[in-house]
Design a protein around this motif. Structure first.
Motif, PDB file in Angstrom:
ATOM      1  N   TYR A 157      45.124  12.530  15.000  1.00  0.00           N
ATOM      2  CA  TYR A 157      46.488  12.315  15.015  1.00  0.00           C
ATOM      3  C   TYR A 157      47.045  10.991  14.656  1.00  0.00           C
ATOM      4  O   TYR A 157      46.737   9.950  15.205  1.00  0.00           O
ATOM      5  CB  TYR A 157      47.083  12.563  16.421  1.00  0.00           C
ATOM      6  CG  TYR A 157      46.700  14.046  16.563  1.00  0.00           C
ATOM      7  CD1 TYR A 157      47.727  15.138  16.578  1.00  0.00           C
ATOM      8  CD2 TYR A 157      45.699  14.681  17.322  1.00  0.00           C
ATOM      9  CE1 TYR A 157      47.507  16.560  16.864  1.00  0.00           C
ATOM     10  CE2 TYR A 157      45.309  15.853  17.906  1.00  0.00           C
ATOM     11  CZ  TYR A 157      46.398  16.802  17.505  1.00  0.00           C
ATOM     12  OH  TYR A 157      46.309  18.084  17.908  1.00  0.00           O
ATOM     13  N   HIS A 214      50.894   8.865  14.029  1.00  0.00           N
ATOM     14  CA  HIS A 214      52.615   9.000  14.315  1.00  0.00           C
ATOM     15  C   HIS A 214      53.186   7.862  13.673  1.00  0.00           C
ATOM     16  O   HIS A 214      52.683   7.103  13.046  1.00  0.00           O
ATOM     17  CB  HIS A 214      52.760   8.835  15.807  1.00  0.00           C
ATOM     18  CG  HIS A 214      53.009   7.390  16.007  1.00  0.00           C
ATOM     19  ND1 HIS A 214      51.796   6.365  16.026  1.00  0.00           N
ATOM     20  CD2 HIS A 214      53.960   6.721  16.738  1.00  0.00           C
ATOM     21  CE1 HIS A 214      52.302   5.152  16.482  1.00  0.00           C
ATOM     22  NE2 HIS A 214      53.634   5.482  16.650  1.00  0.00           N
ATOM     23  N   LYS A 256      52.660  17.544  20.451  1.00  0.00           N
ATOM     24  CA  LYS A 256      53.393  15.895  20.200  1.00  0.00           C
ATOM     25  C   LYS A 256      53.096  15.004  21.145  1.00  0.00           C
ATOM     26  O   LYS A 256      52.568  13.828  20.976  1.00  0.00           O
ATOM     27  CB  LYS A 256      54.593  16.148  19.636  1.00  0.00           C
ATOM     28  CG  LYS A 256      55.256  14.732  19.205  1.00  0.00           C
ATOM     29  CD  LYS A 256      56.644  14.923  18.598  1.00  0.00           C
ATOM     30  CE  LYS A 256      56.518  15.784  17.318  1.00  0.00           C
ATOM     31  NZ  LYS A 256      58.333  15.459  16.942  1.00  0.00           N
ATOM     32  N   ALA A 293      49.655  14.170  21.978  1.00  0.00           N
ATOM     33  CA  ALA A 293      48.900  13.338  21.087  1.00  0.00           C
ATOM     34  C   ALA A 293      49.436  11.758  21.201  1.00  0.00           C
ATOM     35  O   ALA A 293      48.792  10.869  21.055  1.00  0.00           O
ATOM     36  CB  ALA A 293      49.623  13.786  19.533  1.00  0.00           C
ATOM     37  N   LEU A 294      50.844  11.781  21.367  1.00  0.00           N
ATOM     38  CA  LEU A 294      51.342  10.598  21.845  1.00  0.00           C
ATOM     39  C   LEU A 294      50.735   9.907  23.142  1.00  0.00           C
ATOM     40  O   LEU A 294      50.323   8.847  23.080  1.00  0.00           O
ATOM     41  CB  LEU A 294      53.001  10.576  21.833  1.00  0.00           C
ATOM     42  CG  LEU A 294      53.636  10.906  20.489  1.00  0.00           C
ATOM     43  CD1 LEU A 294      55.179  10.941  20.813  1.00  0.00           C
ATOM     44  CD2 LEU A 294      53.444   9.952  19.388  1.00  0.00           C
ATOM     45  N   THR A 316      60.511  10.934  15.971  1.00  0.00           N
ATOM     46  CA  THR A 316      59.161  10.818  15.840  1.00  0.00           C
ATOM     47  C   THR A 316      58.413  11.902  14.989  1.00  0.00           C
ATOM     48  O   THR A 316      58.530  12.775  15.594  1.00  0.00           O
ATOM     49  CB  THR A 316      58.391  10.405  16.974  1.00  0.00           C
ATOM     50  OG1 THR A 316      59.031   9.246  17.674  1.00  0.00           O
ATOM     51  CG2 THR A 316      56.979   9.770  16.740  1.00  0.00           C
ATOM     52  N   VAL A 330      54.497  13.207  14.019  1.00  0.00           N
ATOM     53  CA  VAL A 330      53.168  13.141  14.423  1.00  0.00           C
ATOM     54  C   VAL A 330      52.391  14.151  13.240  1.00  0.00           C
ATOM     55  O   VAL A 330      52.775  15.361  13.164  1.00  0.00           O
ATOM     56  CB  VAL A 330      52.811  13.728  15.791  1.00  0.00           C
ATOM     57  CG1 VAL A 330      51.211  13.869  15.920  1.00  0.00           C
ATOM     58  CG2 VAL A 330      53.419  13.016  16.641  1.00  0.00           C
ATOM     59  N   ARG A 357      48.780  15.725  11.947  1.00  0.00           N
ATOM     60  CA  ARG A 357      47.367  16.349  12.287  1.00  0.00           C
ATOM     61  C   ARG A 357      46.609  16.374  11.196  1.00  0.00           C
ATOM     62  O   ARG A 357      46.897  17.016  10.117  1.00  0.00           O
ATOM     63  CB  ARG A 357      47.525  17.507  13.105  1.00  0.00           C
ATOM     64  CG  ARG A 357      46.300  18.038  13.471  1.00  0.00           C
ATOM     65  CD  ARG A 357      46.328  19.657  13.912  1.00  0.00           C
ATOM     66  NE  ARG A 357      47.534  20.023  14.615  1.00  0.00           N
ATOM     67  CZ  ARG A 357      48.525  20.607  14.121  1.00  0.00           C
ATOM     68  NH1 ARG A 357      48.315  21.057  12.867  1.00  0.00           N
ATOM     69  NH2 ARG A 357      49.363  20.956  14.929  1.00  0.00           N
TER      70      ARG A 357
END
Length: 225
Positions: free
Chosen positions: A57, A59, A116, A119-120, A146, A148, A150
């Motif tokens: 991931y 961002h 999301k 992931a963050l 934001t 993200v 993949r």
């Protein structure tokens, strides 16, 4: 994970398509480089990344050109760790000890809010373990701003160089020093923000980070000044 694109042609003995080797490099590296095509031209930018299972991931801002151009397109992501400078007796045999991973895949937006956020959180925890539960989590507005991306780890390879210089036998008697100069990343002592609220102390996980990554405190604990 071996495909025509990930086949190692130059010094293939240094390469690997083993999942464990590739994932270990991706997990240790803090910075990777994303390669994509923008208006017919190749572009490569540095970025932070995190791996969760068989996905990587990235961002950025919702307006990010890199993420926008990578969505639904074939991209290349590389991560490299440099472990040492290899000094040989002959200039042409100088090298570096390194571990690198390269993967190809189609970038895809993460639209699901839970994915999301996961992931963050994983990205923040990779950089500084313990930080996500300490700092303010993203607001709904911040999440909307934001993006993200993949990237699946389907086509990937690793390449590793370790060990001493490989001089020609005829050069071994030359009066020239040869060997390896090790390199490593060292975590420095935290510097508090000038606007830090009164009474806020450095969290304990920063001390743990110093020890885990060979920081100044860890060095002093080993008897170094």
């Amino acid at each position: 994970m071996q495909t025509p694109r990930t086949k190692l042609r130059r010094k293939p003995k240094r390469g690997s398509h083993e999942r464990e080797a590739i994932e270990a490099i991706l997990d240790e590296a803090l910075v990777s480089h994303l390669g994509f095509v923008d208006d017919g031209l190749p572009v490569v930018i540095p970025t932070l990344h995190v791996r969760i299972g068989r996905q990587v991931y990235l961002h950025g801002s919702a307006a990010s050109r890199a993420l926008r151009e990578s969505e639904g397109a074939e991209v290349c992501l590389t991560a490299t760790l440099v472990d040492g400078l290899v000094l040989a007796r002959a200039v042409m045999h100088h090298s570096a000890n390194y571990r690198s991973a390269m993967l190809f895949g189609e970038g895809g937006w993460v639209d699901d809010e839970e994915e999301k956020l996961a992931a963050l959180e994983a990205l923040v925890e990779k950089i500084v373990p313990g930080r996500w539960g300490d700092a303010r989590v993203p607001s709904a507005k911040e999440l909307r701003a934001t993006s993200v991306l993949r990237i699946p780890i389907h086509e990937a390879s690793a390449k590793i160089r370790s060990g001493p210089p490989l001089d020609d036998e005829a050069d071994l008697e030359l009066p020239v020093w040869a060997g390896v100069v090790g390199l490593r990343t060292v975590v420095e002592e935290p510097e508090p923000d000038a606007l830090l609220a009164a009474g806020v102390e450095a969290p304990t996980y920063l001390n743990e980070l110093l020890f885990a990554r060979g920081g100044a405190k860890a060095e002093r604990s080993n008897g170094q000044p």
